[in-house]
Motif scaffolding. Structure first.
Motif, PDB file in Angstrom:
ATOM      1  N   ASN A  80       0.941  -1.165   0.175  1.00  0.00           N
ATOM      2  CA  ASN A  80       0.066   0.117  -0.025  1.00  0.00           C
ATOM      3  C   ASN A  80       0.772   1.323  -0.027  1.00  0.00           C
ATOM      4  N   ILE A  81       0.135   2.308  -0.166  1.00  0.00           N
ATOM      5  CA  ILE A  81       0.993   3.594  -0.224  1.00  0.00           C
ATOM      6  C   ILE A  81       1.833   3.861   1.052  1.00  0.00           C
ATOM      7  N   GLU A  82       1.272   3.562   2.219  1.00  0.00           N
ATOM      8  CA  GLU A  82       2.072   3.700   3.613  1.00  0.00           C
ATOM      9  C   GLU A  82       3.386   3.002   3.351  1.00  0.00           C
ATOM     10  N   GLU A  83       3.338   1.802   3.177  1.00  0.00           N
ATOM     11  CA  GLU A  83       4.544   0.899   2.946  1.00  0.00           C
ATOM     12  C   GLU A  83       5.515   1.415   1.927  1.00  0.00           C
ATOM     13  N   LEU A  84       4.723   1.916   0.825  1.00  0.00           N
ATOM     14  CA  LEU A  84       5.824   2.525  -0.084  1.00  0.00           C
ATOM     15  C   LEU A  84       6.494   3.651   0.378  1.00  0.00           C
ATOM     16  N   MET A  85       5.879   4.647   0.931  1.00  0.00           N
ATOM     17  CA  MET A  85       6.562   5.652   1.462  1.00  0.00           C
ATOM     18  C   MET A  85       7.790   5.339   2.496  1.00  0.00           C
ATOM     19  N   VAL A  86       7.319   4.421   3.227  1.00  0.00           N
ATOM     20  CA  VAL A  86       8.529   3.760   4.218  1.00  0.00           C
ATOM     21  C   VAL A  86       9.699   3.231   3.520  1.00  0.00           C
ATOM     22  N   ILE A  87       9.248   2.403   2.508  1.00  0.00           N
ATOM     23  CA  ILE A  87      10.663   1.935   1.822  1.00  0.00           C
ATOM     24  C   ILE A  87      11.127   3.008   0.903  1.00  0.00           C
ATOM     25  N   LEU A  88      10.551   3.734   0.283  1.00  0.00           N
ATOM     26  CA  LEU A  88      11.115   5.166  -0.250  1.00  0.00           C
ATOM     27  C   LEU A  88      11.890   5.770   0.462  1.00  0.00           C
ATOM     28  N   GLU A  89      11.756   6.139   1.820  1.00  0.00           N
ATOM     29  CA  GLU A  89      12.519   6.935   2.690  1.00  0.00           C
ATOM     30  C   GLU A  89      13.759   5.898   3.150  1.00  0.00           C
TER      31      GLU A  89
END
Length: 124
Positions: A80-89
């Motif tokens: 989901n978008i939340e996991e994507l944001m964590v991985i991006l950072e």
């Protein structure tokens, strides 16, 4: 167009002598839409003509490529978008300073390759 209206325009209007500045985008189809062209005209934004498939000399574009490859290789993949944001950072913070240095130091070679190509594609 929300970004242009809500972020870019206030910034642009805050610049002293903003009529001296030229706006440049990457010539993506969304940037060439009639509504975007009209918005720029309505807001007196001077647009820099940029040919399609021109070489991108901006090091950030190559850095985005590094980040994208690392995110795609990341296991497990985000759900989901939340996991994507964590991985991006997480992946952004792991980019080695040497990669940044190499990108910046490659600029003279990139510019020379563009000049030497006489408007033909380059490896960049």
């Amino acid at each position: 167009m929300g970004i242009l209206e809500n972020t870019f325009l206030p910034f642009y209007n805050s610049l002293e002598n903003n009529s001296q500045y030229i706006f440049q985008d990457d010539n993506a189809p969304v940037h060439r839409a009639r509504t975007v062209k009209q918005w720029k005209e309505d807001n007196s934004i001077i647009d820099f003509p940029w040919p399609a498939q021109s070489p991108d000399l901006n090091p950030i574009e190559h850095l985005w490529d590094v980040l994208e490859r690392r995110v795609r290789e990341h296991k497990p993949h985000p759900k989901n978008i939340e996991e994507l944001m964590v991985i991006l950072e997480e992946e952004w913070n792991k980019i080695e300073p040497e990669i940044l240095t190499n990108l910046v130091e490659s600029l003279p070679r990139r510019v020379q390759a563009v000049l030497d190509s006489h408007r033909n594609p380059t490896r960049y």
